[in-house]
Design an enzyme around this catalytic site. Sequence first.
Site, PDB file in Angstrom:
ATOM      1  CD  GLU A  56      -1.294   1.036   9.628  1.00  0.00           C
ATOM      2  OE1 GLU A  56      -2.303   1.121  10.362  1.00  0.00           O
ATOM      3  OE2 GLU A  56      -1.119   0.090   8.857  1.00  0.00           O
ATOM      4  CG  HIS A  59      -4.267  -1.965   3.299  1.00  0.00           C
ATOM      5  ND1 HIS A  59      -3.569  -0.874   3.794  1.00  0.00           N
ATOM      6  CD2 HIS A  59      -4.627  -2.690   4.375  1.00  0.00           C
ATOM      7  CE1 HIS A  59      -3.520  -0.947   5.108  1.00  0.00           C
ATOM      8  NE2 HIS A  59      -4.164  -2.025   5.500  1.00  0.00           N
ATOM      9  CD  GLU A 104      -6.665  -5.034  12.846  1.00  0.00           C
ATOM     10  OE1 GLU A 104      -6.755  -5.063  11.621  1.00  0.00           O
ATOM     11  OE2 GLU A 104      -5.601  -4.809  13.443  1.00  0.00           O
ATOM     12  CG  ASP A 124      -1.822   1.162   1.325  1.00  0.00           C
ATOM     13  OD1 ASP A 124      -2.806   1.108   2.090  1.00  0.00           O
ATOM     14  OD2 ASP A 124      -1.551   2.175   0.624  1.00  0.00           O
TER      15      ASP A 124
HETATM   16  N1  GJV Z   1      -3.129  -1.056  11.184  1.00  0.00           N
HETATM   17  C1  GJV Z   1      -3.493  -2.258  11.508  1.00  0.00           C
HETATM   18  N2  GJV Z   1      -4.768  -2.595  11.754  1.00  0.00           N
HETATM   19  N3  GJV Z   1      -2.572  -3.204  11.569  1.00  0.00           N
HETATM   20  C2  GJV Z   1      -1.214  -2.955  11.165  1.00  0.00           C
HETATM   21  C3  GJV Z   1      -0.303  -2.974  12.363  1.00  0.00           C
HETATM   22  C4  GJV Z   1      -0.435  -4.243  13.114  1.00  0.00           C
HETATM   23  C5  GJV Z   1       0.938  -4.721  13.625  1.00  0.00           C
HETATM   24  O1  GJV Z   1       1.027  -4.339  14.998  1.00  0.00           O
HETATM   25  C6  GJV Z   1       1.203  -5.499  15.798  1.00  0.00           C
HETATM   26  N4  GJV Z   1       0.476  -5.245  17.050  1.00  0.00           N
HETATM   27  C7  GJV Z   1      -0.847  -5.003  17.191  1.00  0.00           C
HETATM   28  N5  GJV Z   1      -1.148  -4.794  18.486  1.00  0.00           N
HETATM   29  C8  GJV Z   1       0.016  -4.882  19.178  1.00  0.00           C
HETATM   30  C9  GJV Z   1       0.368  -4.748  20.545  1.00  0.00           C
HETATM   31  N6  GJV Z   1      -0.559  -4.465  21.485  1.00  0.00           N
HETATM   32  N7  GJV Z   1       1.666  -4.883  20.900  1.00  0.00           N
HETATM   33  C10 GJV Z   1       2.607  -5.163  19.967  1.00  0.00           C
HETATM   34  N8  GJV Z   1       2.344  -5.323  18.647  1.00  0.00           N
HETATM   35  C11 GJV Z   1       1.054  -5.173  18.260  1.00  0.00           C
HETATM   36  C12 GJV Z   1       0.640  -6.634  14.979  1.00  0.00           C
HETATM   37  O2  GJV Z   1       1.229  -7.878  15.364  1.00  0.00           O
HETATM   38  C13 GJV Z   1       1.015  -6.229  13.572  1.00  0.00           C
HETATM   39  O3  GJV Z   1       2.328  -6.630  13.238  1.00  0.00           O
END
Ligand code: GJV
Length: 423
Positions: A200, A358, A209, A107
């Site tokens: 992000e 995306h 999420e 993206d």
């Molecule tokens: N933009 C999104 N919707 N998702 C993109 C980012 C998500 C990334 O953050 C990581 N991630 C998500 N929550 C956490 C957390 N609480 N602590 C560490 N890593 C995290 C997850 O494993 C992934 O690699």
Amino acid sequence: MQTEKEDEDDVDVSSEEYVARSDFTASGTDQLSFSKGDRLLVHAKPSPEWWWAELQGVIGYVPASYLRQDDAGGEEEEDVSLEDPWQDEEYFGSYGTLRLHLEMLSDKSRTETYRQVILSNSGSLSNKVVMDLGCGTGIISLFCAQLASPSVVYAVEASSMAEYTRQLVKQNGCEEVVTVLQGRAEEIELPEQVDILVSEWMGNCLLFEFMVESVLLARDRWLRDGGTMWPSSAALTLVPCQADSDYAEKMAFWERPYGLDFTPLQPLAQQEFFTKPKFSHLIEPRDCLAAPCDVICLDMYTLQVRDLEEMKGQFHFCVEKSAVFHGFTAWFTVYFDSLEAGGATVDLNTGPNSEPTHWKQTLFMLDRPVTVYTGDSISGTIVLHRNPVWRRHMTVTLHWNINGSTDDPDNSQGGTKSFPMWR
Ligand SMILES: NC(=[NH2+])NCCC[C@H]1O[C@@H](n2cnc3c(N)ncnc32)[C@H](O)[C@@H]1O
């Protein structure tokens, strides 16, 4: 407040004792908090998801999935069925594979925006302490090390991708600056406070999420006073729209397939295709029936986790083109304040007038499309209600009124519809 039980006679003779599998914190005044191992008396089961229960004389609603019946021995049987309300095994499992990271890195609009933020603040980033929350493959941390001279970047990643991220940091000669920490941001320990918390975290419809909760907890624990949040603010935008092709494809299709009348299937189609929002919808500017409206705005410095339980917004649209009003489309924009006072703010707009991302957009299809005319107005409210049990999910409830400019009886109406995302 939770309801005090009046007297013994109220106890329903069919009450059953259940044991709490894990802690639960009430998120509504009629819910009952409890701790793992508590023995609750269930008096009624008004729905499969929520039961009416009592704990030490206090009564309230409890999530049924958190309870188990006490087995004969009283020991807790090995429980394999309880899903973690955060579904972290599945969630971080999915980020342990490349599929989602490839989608995000592919993206360009998203990734180039973060690169632009680093580049346009490279001077001010010198000697700063940065935390990259949920760094994934470490792309933002590598931008920091490559384009600026921070003193250190703590790249935090909970999934198994972290071990590869360490390799990428080394492979690109950034190990002096970037330190990868594997673990949940809420649980890891940093050696110091940070000047900038970059992440992000945005999901579909901005919040799905609910990774944003982790960002807020990390802000409260690790961002020094006067530190910078990137993104600094966020807005959820809504527009009334036509969705002719989606409607033709999923609903009108049943009118005359191969010369036959399949309309008795339309209620099924309604249920199956239009009950939930449609992610990755691509809305064209010409599908918008009015000027879009920011319905929810988040300030990442003041937003609190408790605010996420229920977020409300109002809207008032002036219809600019006569067309069939099939539903609403939502998208988001995030803003990155400059580190320099008065510096330019960078934004990432995921709407129809920007480069596609995306996330694309999210379509909420109404049960009954209605023709609207130039000059009509569509006003109402949107409520994002976080799921009290499945903590990464929410329900989006839209309520609207059409104030018809013409005397067409069909178009002075409104409605309300709730869209689970996903449970
Ligand atoms: N933009 C999104 N919707 N998702 C993109 C980012 C998500 C990334 O953050 C990581 N991630 C998500 N929550 C956490 C957390 N609480 N602590 C560490 N890593 C995290 C997850 O494993 C992934 O690699």
